[in-house]
Enzyme design. Structure first.
Site, PDB file in Angstrom:
ATOM      1  N   HIS A 107     -46.719 -11.153  18.850  1.00 54.13           N
ATOM      2  CA  HIS A 107     -46.631  -9.964  17.996  1.00 54.13           C
ATOM      3  C   HIS A 107     -45.238  -9.334  18.082  1.00 54.13           C
ATOM      4  O   HIS A 107     -44.699  -8.868  17.080  1.00 54.13           O
ATOM      5  CB  HIS A 107     -47.714  -8.950  18.392  1.00 54.13           C
ATOM      6  CG  HIS A 107     -49.112  -9.451  18.135  1.00 54.13           C
ATOM      7  ND1 HIS A 107     -49.473 -10.092  16.967  1.00 54.13           N
ATOM      8  CD2 HIS A 107     -50.237  -9.417  18.904  1.00 54.13           C
ATOM      9  CE1 HIS A 107     -50.761 -10.425  17.026  1.00 54.13           C
ATOM     10  NE2 HIS A 107     -51.240 -10.031  18.192  1.00 54.13           N
ATOM     11  N   ARG A 159     -55.696 -18.259   2.221  1.00 50.94           N
ATOM     12  CA  ARG A 159     -56.648 -17.262   1.705  1.00 50.94           C
ATOM     13  C   ARG A 159     -55.969 -15.899   1.693  1.00 50.94           C
ATOM     14  O   ARG A 159     -54.927 -15.699   2.329  1.00 50.94           O
ATOM     15  CB  ARG A 159     -57.926 -17.228   2.554  1.00 50.94           C
ATOM     16  CG  ARG A 159     -57.683 -17.066   4.034  1.00 50.94           C
ATOM     17  CD  ARG A 159     -58.988 -17.044   4.844  1.00 50.94           C
ATOM     18  NE  ARG A 159     -58.665 -17.025   6.251  1.00 50.94           N
ATOM     19  CZ  ARG A 159     -58.487 -18.109   6.992  1.00 50.94           C
ATOM     20  NH1 ARG A 159     -58.663 -19.315   6.478  1.00 50.94           N
ATOM     21  NH2 ARG A 159     -58.154 -18.008   8.272  1.00 50.94           N
ATOM     22  N   LEU A 160     -56.600 -14.941   0.977  1.00 49.59           N
ATOM     23  CA  LEU A 160     -56.000 -13.609   0.844  1.00 49.59           C
ATOM     24  C   LEU A 160     -56.476 -12.636   1.925  1.00 49.59           C
ATOM     25  O   LEU A 160     -55.838 -11.603   2.153  1.00 49.59           O
ATOM     26  CB  LEU A 160     -56.302 -13.022  -0.536  1.00 49.59           C
ATOM     27  CG  LEU A 160     -55.495 -13.625  -1.700  1.00 49.59           C
ATOM     28  CD1 LEU A 160     -55.931 -12.988  -3.021  1.00 49.59           C
ATOM     29  CD2 LEU A 160     -53.997 -13.431  -1.500  1.00 49.59           C
ATOM     30  N   SER A 161     -57.601 -12.946   2.558  1.00 48.57           N
ATOM     31  CA  SER A 161     -58.092 -12.114   3.663  1.00 48.57           C
ATOM     32  C   SER A 161     -58.106 -10.627   3.332  1.00 48.57           C
ATOM     33  O   SER A 161     -57.616  -9.796   4.103  1.00 48.57           O
ATOM     34  CB  SER A 161     -57.260 -12.359   4.938  1.00 48.57           C
ATOM     35  OG  SER A 161     -57.399 -13.685   5.361  1.00 48.57           O
ATOM     36  N   ARG A 215     -50.360 -13.431  23.845  1.00 47.34           N
ATOM     37  CA  ARG A 215     -50.384 -13.107  22.410  1.00 47.34           C
ATOM     38  C   ARG A 215     -49.419 -11.983  22.056  1.00 47.34           C
ATOM     39  O   ARG A 215     -48.796 -11.983  21.003  1.00 47.34           O
ATOM     40  CB  ARG A 215     -51.811 -12.719  21.982  1.00 47.34           C
ATOM     41  CG  ARG A 215     -52.763 -13.893  21.903  1.00 47.34           C
ATOM     42  CD  ARG A 215     -54.147 -13.439  21.451  1.00 47.34           C
ATOM     43  NE  ARG A 215     -54.148 -13.003  20.052  1.00 47.34           N
ATOM     44  CZ  ARG A 215     -54.248 -13.848  19.024  1.00 47.34           C
ATOM     45  NH1 ARG A 215     -54.335 -15.141  19.207  1.00 47.34           N
ATOM     46  NH2 ARG A 215     -54.262 -13.380  17.787  1.00 47.34           N
ATOM     47  N   ASP A 268     -48.952 -14.217   9.197  1.00 49.79           N
ATOM     48  CA  ASP A 268     -49.984 -14.855  10.019  1.00 49.79           C
ATOM     49  C   ASP A 268     -49.354 -15.877  10.967  1.00 49.79           C
ATOM     50  O   ASP A 268     -48.380 -16.537  10.618  1.00 49.79           O
ATOM     51  CB  ASP A 268     -51.005 -15.549   9.097  1.00 49.79           C
ATOM     52  CG  ASP A 268     -52.280 -15.900   9.836  1.00 49.79           C
ATOM     53  OD1 ASP A 268     -52.482 -15.417  10.967  1.00 49.79           O
ATOM     54  OD2 ASP A 268     -53.085 -16.677   9.282  1.00 49.79           O
ATOM     55  N   SER A 324     -58.087  -3.989   8.205  1.00 53.77           N
ATOM     56  CA  SER A 324     -59.212  -3.167   8.676  1.00 53.77           C
ATOM     57  C   SER A 324     -60.085  -3.977   9.639  1.00 53.77           C
ATOM     58  O   SER A 324     -60.757  -3.409  10.498  1.00 53.77           O
ATOM     59  CB  SER A 324     -60.023  -2.632   7.493  1.00 53.77           C
ATOM     60  OG  SER A 324     -60.221  -3.633   6.540  1.00 53.77           O
ATOM     61  N   GLU A 325     -60.036  -5.295   9.524  1.00 57.66           N
ATOM     62  CA  GLU A 325     -60.815  -6.157  10.433  1.00 57.66           C
ATOM     63  C   GLU A 325     -60.142  -6.302  11.805  1.00 57.66           C
ATOM     64  O   GLU A 325     -60.795  -6.663  12.793  1.00 57.66           O
ATOM     65  CB  GLU A 325     -61.009  -7.558   9.824  1.00 57.66           C
ATOM     66  CG  GLU A 325     -61.968  -7.593   8.636  1.00 57.66           C
ATOM     67  CD  GLU A 325     -61.370  -6.995   7.371  1.00 57.66           C
ATOM     68  OE1 GLU A 325     -60.131  -7.088   7.197  1.00 57.66           O
ATOM     69  OE2 GLU A 325     -62.131  -6.434   6.564  1.00 57.66           O
ATOM     70  N   LEU A 353     -34.715  -0.404  -1.291  1.00 57.55           N
ATOM     71  CA  LEU A 353     -35.874  -1.284  -1.058  1.00 57.55           C
ATOM     72  C   LEU A 353     -37.066  -0.410  -0.725  1.00 57.55           C
ATOM     73  O   LEU A 353     -36.969   0.497   0.103  1.00 57.55           O
ATOM     74  CB  LEU A 353     -35.613  -2.245   0.106  1.00 57.55           C
ATOM     75  CG  LEU A 353     -36.812  -3.136   0.470  1.00 57.55           C
ATOM     76  CD1 LEU A 353     -36.957  -4.279  -0.536  1.00 57.55           C
ATOM     77  CD2 LEU A 353     -36.686  -3.708   1.865  1.00 57.55           C
ATOM     78  N   TRP A 375     -48.097 -18.947  17.567  1.00 55.31           N
ATOM     79  CA  TRP A 375     -46.700 -19.067  18.015  1.00 55.31           C
ATOM     80  C   TRP A 375     -46.621 -18.810  19.522  1.00 55.31           C
ATOM     81  O   TRP A 375     -45.958 -19.551  20.257  1.00 55.31           O
ATOM     82  CB  TRP A 375     -45.844 -18.053  17.254  1.00 55.31           C
ATOM     83  CG  TRP A 375     -44.371 -18.115  17.568  1.00 55.31           C
ATOM     84  CD1 TRP A 375     -43.420 -18.840  16.908  1.00 55.31           C
ATOM     85  CD2 TRP A 375     -43.691 -17.407  18.631  1.00 55.31           C
ATOM     86  NE1 TRP A 375     -42.184 -18.640  17.487  1.00 55.31           N
ATOM     87  CE2 TRP A 375     -42.324 -17.766  18.548  1.00 55.31           C
ATOM     88  CE3 TRP A 375     -44.094 -16.520  19.626  1.00 55.31           C
ATOM     89  CZ2 TRP A 375     -41.354 -17.261  19.423  1.00 55.31           C
ATOM     90  CZ3 TRP A 375     -43.143 -16.027  20.517  1.00 55.31           C
ATOM     91  CH2 TRP A 375     -41.792 -16.394  20.396  1.00 55.31           C
ATOM     92  N   GLU A 388     -48.300 -14.752  -8.110  1.00 51.45           N
ATOM     93  CA  GLU A 388     -48.110 -16.135  -7.688  1.00 51.45           C
ATOM     94  C   GLU A 388     -48.402 -16.193  -6.191  1.00 51.45           C
ATOM     95  O   GLU A 388     -47.993 -15.296  -5.441  1.00 51.45           O
ATOM     96  CB  GLU A 388     -46.668 -16.582  -7.960  1.00 51.45           C
ATOM     97  CG  GLU A 388     -46.303 -16.604  -9.426  1.00 51.45           C
ATOM     98  CD  GLU A 388     -47.102 -17.636 -10.223  1.00 51.45           C
ATOM     99  OE1 GLU A 388     -47.394 -18.703  -9.663  1.00 51.45           O
ATOM    100  OE2 GLU A 388     -47.452 -17.342 -11.390  1.00 51.45           O
TER     101      GLU A 388
HETATM  102  C1  FPP Z   1     -51.462 -12.254  12.443  1.00 55.78           C
HETATM  103  O1  FPP Z   1     -51.251 -13.109  13.530  1.00 55.78           O
HETATM  104  C2  FPP Z   1     -50.693 -11.029  12.581  1.00 55.78           C
HETATM  105  C3  FPP Z   1     -51.217  -9.810  12.870  1.00 55.78           C
HETATM  106  C4  FPP Z   1     -52.656  -9.591  13.112  1.00 55.78           C
HETATM  107  C5  FPP Z   1     -50.427  -8.595  12.992  1.00 55.78           C
HETATM  108  C6  FPP Z   1     -49.069  -8.593  12.350  1.00 55.78           C
HETATM  109  C7  FPP Z   1     -48.187  -7.815  13.220  1.00 55.78           C
HETATM  110  C8  FPP Z   1     -46.873  -7.998  13.371  1.00 55.78           C
HETATM  111  C9  FPP Z   1     -46.095  -8.931  12.540  1.00 55.78           C
HETATM  112  C10 FPP Z   1     -46.107  -7.280  14.416  1.00 55.78           C
HETATM  113  C11 FPP Z   1     -46.092  -5.806  14.281  1.00 55.78           C
HETATM  114  C12 FPP Z   1     -45.526  -5.324  13.012  1.00 55.78           C
HETATM  115  C13 FPP Z   1     -44.950  -4.118  12.872  1.00 55.78           C
HETATM  116  C14 FPP Z   1     -44.517  -3.677  11.544  1.00 55.78           C
HETATM  117  C15 FPP Z   1     -44.742  -3.229  14.016  1.00 55.78           C
HETATM  118  P1  FPP Z   1     -52.487 -13.560  14.400  1.00 55.78           P
HETATM  119  O2  FPP Z   1     -52.492 -12.754  15.638  1.00 55.78           O
HETATM  120  O3  FPP Z   1     -53.742 -13.501  13.604  1.00 55.78           O
HETATM  121  O4  FPP Z   1     -52.071 -15.042  14.694  1.00 55.78           O
HETATM  122  P2  FPP Z   1     -53.028 -16.306  14.889  1.00 55.78           P
HETATM  123  O5  FPP Z   1     -53.796 -16.470  13.590  1.00 55.78           O
HETATM  124  O6  FPP Z   1     -52.068 -17.422  15.130  1.00 55.78           O
HETATM  125  O7  FPP Z   1     -53.900 -15.996  16.060  1.00 55.78           O
END
Ligand code: FPP
Length: 254
Positions: free
Chosen positions: A49, A206-208, A45, A32, A78-79, A143, A37, A219
């Site tokens: 990513h 949270r686990l979302s 955004r 998250d 899924s959200e 792994l 970032w 843990e």
């Molecule tokens: C949460 O950050 C992250 C995501 C919704 C997607 C996770 C995706 C990646 C780490 C990149 C792609 C991964 C692969 C394996 C190709 P957010 O956008 O909710 O951040 P914010 O809460 O700061 O807005």
């Protein structure tokens, strides 16, 4: 709180050594903070990513060094389909790029790839790439890397309940025989051990909807670092914290 940089600190190295004897078998991560970032760096955004995808690469390498056998990453919930169309396109595009460019290297490093979630919601070429990546790495065991894609814990449990109900209706399953072990076998994680440690970055706690059934005795560790900044020192810190935890699985200490 400011995010830490990815560079391994001396403290991280000490923690890496301290935790070396007792790595968790299965680490699951809620990645998250990509958006925050990007905002903090004045970037769109999608740049967050992209940086998050690089953190995925680093984390896989670090997990191998620590002797962790299973790592599961929440890459698309899924959200997440409800995000603006442009961001969904960016995320699925990154996934496509990851599958086409990184699977060969992962295979060479002994990584076995698995995917959990409703993969049929992705475009057909991605669905095909997912199947290919699983088949191509099926012989590996150094792994086990699982990406949760279009994944939701409640949907997974409901799907398992449907499978059981259908089998009962058809007379193939006696409802009285359903227990925790047999129900676990109906989940998308049937072939996987439960997570020992779940890490969430970005400070949210949270686990979302992530691994709801499987997290019963995990843990939980919430770190104040945005996912793109997550690096070897944070992983080492998590291993050291895990080694300090006393796991009782509901039993009283002797
Ligand atoms: C949460 O950050 C992250 C995501 C919704 C997607 C996770 C995706 C990646 C780490 C990149 C792609 C991964 C692969 C394996 C190709 P957010 O956008 O909710 O951040 P914010 O809460 O700061 O807005």
């Amino acid at each position: 709180m400011p995010a830490r940089t990815e560079a391994a600190s001396p403290a991280g190295e000490v923690a890496e050594r301290a935790a070396a004897d007792t790595p968790p078998c299965h680490v699951a991560i809620i990645m998250d903070g990509n958006g925050r970032w990007a905002a903090a760096h004045g970037l769109p955004r999608v740049a967050g990513h992209r940086a998050g995808a690089q953190a995925v690469r680093r984390t896989v390498e670090t997990a191998i060094r620590h002797g962790v056998s299973w790592i599961t990453l929440y890459a698309f919930s899924s959200e997440n389909w409800r995000r603006p169309a442009g961001e969904v396109l960016d995320l699925t595009g990154l996934l496509r790029h990851y599958l086409r460019n990184e699977v060969r290297e992962l295979k060479g490093e002994g990584v076995r790839l698995r995917f959990i979630g409703d993969r049929d919601r992705f475009e057909p070429d991605i669905v095909a790439d997912l199947a290919h990546a699983e088949a191509d790495t099926a012989g590996n065991s150094r792994l086990n890397l699982t990406l949760a894609l279009s994944y939701g814990g409640r949907a997974e449990i409901a799907a398992a309940a449907r499978t059981a109900a259908r089998a009962a209706l058809q007379g193939r399953l006696d409802p009285e025989t359903i227990d925790e072990a047999s129900f676990s076998g109906l989940l998308s994680t049937a072939a996987m051990p439960d997570p020992d440690l779940i890490i969430r970055t970005s400070g949210e706690q949270r686990l979302s909807n992530f691994l709801l059934w499987q997290s019963a005795y995990a843990e939980l560790l919430f770190l104040d670092v945005l996912w793109p900044d997550f690096g070897p020192a944070h992983f080492a810190e998590a291993m050291a914290e895990y080694a300090r935890r006393e796991r009782r699985f509901g039993a009283r200490p002797a």
